[in-house]
Design an enzyme around this catalytic site. Structure first.
Site, mmCIF file in Angstrom:
data_model
loop_
_atom_site.group_PDB
_atom_site.id
_atom_site.type_symbol
_atom_site.label_atom_id
_atom_site.label_comp_id
_atom_site.label_asym_id
_atom_site.label_seq_id
_atom_site.Cartn_x
_atom_site.Cartn_y
_atom_site.Cartn_z
ATOM 1 N N GLY A 1 63.334 -76.986 61.035
ATOM 2 C CA GLY A 1 62.021 -77.504 60.666
ATOM 3 C C GLY A 1 61.919 -77.779 59.176
ATOM 4 O O GLY A 1 62.827 -77.480 58.395
ATOM 5 N N ARG A 2 60.799 -78.311 58.793
ATOM 6 C CA ARG A 2 60.595 -78.694 57.398
ATOM 7 C C ARG A 2 60.193 -77.465 56.585
ATOM 8 O O ARG A 2 59.123 -76.889 56.790
ATOM 9 C CB ARG A 2 59.518 -79.768 57.321
ATOM 10 C CG ARG A 2 59.304 -80.349 55.931
ATOM 11 C CD ARG A 2 58.419 -81.576 56.032
ATOM 12 N NE ARG A 2 58.229 -82.201 54.741
ATOM 13 C CZ ARG A 2 57.189 -81.947 53.937
ATOM 14 N NH1 ARG A 2 56.276 -81.061 54.298
ATOM 15 N NH2 ARG A 2 57.073 -82.570 52.780
ATOM 16 N N HIS B 1 44.220 -68.779 51.621
ATOM 17 C CA HIS B 1 44.243 -67.813 50.532
ATOM 18 C C HIS B 1 43.073 -68.105 49.587
ATOM 19 O O HIS B 1 43.169 -68.995 48.732
ATOM 20 C CB HIS B 1 45.565 -67.898 49.763
ATOM 21 C CG HIS B 1 46.757 -67.462 50.552
ATOM 22 N ND1 HIS B 1 46.973 -66.150 50.907
ATOM 23 C CD2 HIS B 1 47.802 -68.170 51.056
ATOM 24 C CE1 HIS B 1 48.095 -66.060 51.588
ATOM 25 N NE2 HIS B 1 48.616 -67.266 51.702
ATOM 26 N N ASN C 1 46.939 -69.529 64.557
ATOM 27 C CA ASN C 1 47.777 -70.575 65.128
ATOM 28 C C ASN C 1 47.584 -70.625 66.634
ATOM 29 O O ASN C 1 47.232 -69.624 67.265
ATOM 30 C CB ASN C 1 49.251 -70.387 64.764
ATOM 31 C CG ASN C 1 49.929 -69.311 65.586
ATOM 32 O OD1 ASN C 1 50.470 -69.580 66.654
ATOM 33 N ND2 ASN C 1 49.889 -68.081 65.099
ATOM 34 N N ARG D 1 49.728 -72.665 69.974
ATOM 35 C CA ARG D 1 50.975 -73.394 70.193
ATOM 36 C C ARG D 1 51.275 -73.522 71.687
ATOM 37 O O ARG D 1 50.759 -72.767 72.509
ATOM 38 C CB ARG D 1 52.123 -72.685 69.487
ATOM 39 C CG ARG D 1 52.278 -71.239 69.900
ATOM 40 C CD ARG D 1 53.273 -70.495 69.023
ATOM 41 N NE ARG D 1 53.430 -69.102 69.461
ATOM 42 C CZ ARG D 1 52.660 -68.099 69.062
ATOM 43 N NH1 ARG D 1 51.676 -68.333 68.200
ATOM 44 N NH2 ARG D 1 52.855 -66.878 69.511
ATOM 45 N N HIS E 1 44.798 -66.058 58.813
ATOM 46 C CA HIS E 1 45.846 -66.840 59.470
ATOM 47 C C HIS E 1 45.418 -67.106 60.901
ATOM 48 O O HIS E 1 44.762 -66.279 61.541
ATOM 49 C CB HIS E 1 47.163 -66.068 59.455
ATOM 50 C CG HIS E 1 48.100 -66.446 60.555
ATOM 51 N ND1 HIS E 1 48.153 -65.744 61.757
ATOM 52 C CD2 HIS E 1 49.006 -67.447 60.660
ATOM 53 C CE1 HIS E 1 49.056 -66.298 62.541
ATOM 54 N NE2 HIS E 1 49.583 -67.337 61.914
#
Length: 303
Positions: free
Chosen positions: A262-263, A99, A111, A113, A109
């Site tokens: 998850g955290r 941001h 990612n 995985r 963004h």
């Protein structure tokens, strides 16, 4: 057929996190990432969350690595693959959201995985996923073209059909159904990739991860010194609200993280530090703010 090697994938992901953080610190020129290592409270695994705040260019940037295992895949991971319900799983990835402070620099963004799911007595089921997308507040043709040209070029060695397929998937995925509106100008999105084999699928995932900074940082360099004022800032904060809405309502990655215990702090690092909503907002006709929804958010071929 090559066999899946999670250790090889994990080594790449940790190196990718390091390289992206170094590149973003270089682009910012002032702030540095603070690292937070964490372990899951339920299940096994953990991760490294890195967050940069109050930078010269980036108001907030988060680059997260996670590697978790569990005894049963959550609903978000099996909604379109019900045959995997109840499987043990291993999931790892790098996810990031940036941001910037300057409203003329887009939010972005990315990612990448990797998942493996297993049942006793059966061969493991594995796949790669990921992508990157761009969310401008003020649209510039040259930025969108560069973004998509970079995405096209990294896909090209894997086949002429790859970029159109994953560009379309990105346009469809990053769509706020309740608004009837795209989140941004798109990019790439892929999931369930396990063909033709592990080596080729892993190579494509690496190309996407490595290509992110090539796609994004030239845009940052082009826009970071562009003057802006309160009008632009208020519009940026308003449009950030759309980002929050998508992540909390529609994003499968957010749901997966929360459903697997998850955290929370790491999962929600994607949220902008400041945001606002305004009832019934309408941009002035013919304004740069109106151009965003009229010219840039509708799906189009940028190259």
């Amino acid at each position: 057929m090559s066999l899946p090697d999670s250790a090889l994938v994990k080594a790449f992901l940790l190196d990718l996190q390091n390289r992206i953080c170094t590149a973003l610190e270089g682009a910012d020129g002032r702030a540095r990432f603070v690292e937070d290592a964490w372990q899951r409270e339920h299940g096994t695994g953990g991760g490294l969350t890195r967050v940069l705040t109050g930078g010269q260019v980036f108001e907030q940037a988060g680059v997260n690595f996670s590697h978790v295992t569990g005894e049963a895949l959550p609903a978000s991971a099996t909604a379109h693959r019900p045959e995997l319900a109840g499987c043990r799983f291993e999931a790892m990835g790098v996810s990031l959201v940036i941001h910037p402070e300057n409203p003329y620099i887009p939010t972005s963004h990315a990612n990448v995985r990797f998942f493996i799911a297993e049942k006793d007595g059966e061969a493991p089921v594995w796949w790669f996923g990921g992508g990157f997308d761009l969310t401008p507040y003020y649209g510039f043709e040259e930025d969108a073209v560069h973004w998509h040209r970079t995405a096209h070029d990294l896909c090209a060695p894997f086949g002429a059909d790859v970029y159109p397929k994953y560009k379309k998937w990105c346009d469809e995925y990053f769509h706020l159904k309740h608004r009837g509106e795209a989140r941004g100008v798109g990019g790439l999105f892929f999931d369930d990739l396990n063909q033709p084999d592990f080596d080729q699928s892993f190579a494509f995932m690496q190309a996407v991860g490595n290509g992110f900074t090539d796609a994004y940082l030239p845009i940052v360099a082009r826009r970071k010194d562009q003057a802006w004022g309160e009008r632009e800032r208020q519009f940026q904060l308003y449009r950030r609200g759309r980002y929050v809405e998508f992540n909390l309502v529609w994003d499968r990655g957010t749901l997966f993280g929360l459903q697997t215990g998850g955290r929370t702090e790491s999962i929600l690092m994607s949220m902008p530090p400041l945001v606002r909503w305004e009832y019934g907002y309408q941009p002035e006709p013919g304004s740069p703010e109106a151009a965003l929804t009229e010219r840039f958010l509708p799906v189009r071929d940028w190259i």
